[in-house]
Design a protein around this motif. Sequence first.
Motif, PDB file in Angstrom:
ATOM      1  N   HIS A 146       0.876  -1.172   0.000  1.00 36.93           N
ATOM      2  CA  HIS A 146       0.000   0.000   0.000  1.00 36.93           C
ATOM      3  C   HIS A 146       0.909   1.217   0.000  1.00 36.93           C
ATOM      4  CE1 HIS A 146       0.843  -0.493   4.273  1.00 36.93           C
ATOM      5  NE2 HIS A 146       0.284   0.661   4.556  1.00 36.93           N
ATOM      6  N   ASP A 149       5.614   4.666   5.043  1.00 35.66           N
ATOM      7  CA  ASP A 149       6.626   3.715   5.514  1.00 35.66           C
ATOM      8  C   ASP A 149       6.823   2.534   4.556  1.00 35.66           C
ATOM      9  OD1 ASP A 149       3.959   3.125   6.409  1.00 35.66           O
ATOM     10  OD2 ASP A 149       4.759   1.589   7.729  1.00 35.66           O
ATOM     11  N   GLN A 209       1.319  -5.611   4.948  1.00 38.26           N
ATOM     12  CA  GLN A 209       0.643  -5.266   6.198  1.00 38.26           C
ATOM     13  C   GLN A 209      -0.815  -5.740   6.181  1.00 38.26           C
ATOM     14  OE1 GLN A 209       1.586  -1.243   7.302  1.00 38.26           O
ATOM     15  NE2 GLN A 209       0.740  -1.448   9.368  1.00 38.26           N
ATOM     16  N   HIS A 232       6.043  -5.700   8.749  1.00 34.76           N
ATOM     17  CA  HIS A 232       6.414  -5.134  10.043  1.00 34.76           C
ATOM     18  C   HIS A 232       6.669  -6.200  11.106  1.00 34.76           C
ATOM     19  CE1 HIS A 232       5.778  -1.108   8.642  1.00 34.76           C
ATOM     20  NE2 HIS A 232       4.498  -1.305   8.406  1.00 34.76           N
TER      21      HIS A 232
HETATM   22 ZN   LIG Z   1       3.231   0.104   7.465  1.00 31.59          ZN
END
Ligand SMILES: [Zn+2]
Length: 230
Positions: free
Chosen positions: A88, A92, A175, A223
Amino acid sequence: MRIDDVRRIDLGSFVRPAEETGTGRPRVEAVLGYVVRTSAGLLLLDTGLGDAGPETEAHYRPRRVPIAEALAGVGVAPEEVAVVVNCHLHFDHIGANPSFAGRPIVAQRRELDAARGPDYTVPELLDFPGARYELLDGEAQIATGVHVIPTPGHVDGHQSVVVECTDGTVVLAGQAHDTASAWSADVLAARAGARGHEPPLPQPSPWMERILALDPRRVVFAHDAAVWMP
Ligand SMILES: [Zn+2]
C-alpha cells in the motif's frame, strides 16, 4: 525459484510510542521489504520509510537503511530492480520509490486514488518525476507464478504478492496483518467452522479463503520478522 530464494531486506525500523502500543511501553517495529526473481525480472516489494516531516520524525523516530544498502545485503544492485510492488502507499512502504523512476510501480488503482487524497501519505513520494504506475483493479498475474491479490483491511487498497515456488507457495503479505500471530488468528477464524467450532465465531478476513486456497507454505510480513507456516 525455491522458497528460500525469496529474500527479505531490512529497510529500517521506527519506535511506536507507548500511548500507541496498548502496553504502556514503546515498541520498536521493523520495516521489511522482499526481493523475488521473476520471469518479468527482479521484483521488489516495498522500498522503506519515507520522510513524512518533522512531526512524524519526532513521533516515530525512524532509522532508515538506504535502499542500495538494503539491496546489497542480498547481493542486488538497485539498477537490477525491474518492477516495484507496494503493498500500500503509506509513507513507511514507499520511501525509496523515487529512486526507481521509470520503472513500473504496481499498486491497486483504488489505493493510488486514496493516497492522492489529503493526509494519507507523502505526496512527493507518490507523484515524483518519472513515476510510472501499473494500476490493478483486483487480482492479477504479473509474472509467471506471481500473483497480486487484494487483501484489504489495514487500508482498502492493500495488496499482497503470492509467489509460486518449485517447493511451495510464499505469500508476501505486507501489512495485510501487522504480525504473524494476527495472521495466525485470522487463519483459525477462517477454519473454525471446518474444525467443528460452533458460533459465535470471529469473522475472518474476506480474502483469507482465497489465500489459503493457494496452499501457502510460508507467509511473511512488512512489520514483523516472524513467519507464519501451516
Ligand atoms: Zn506500514
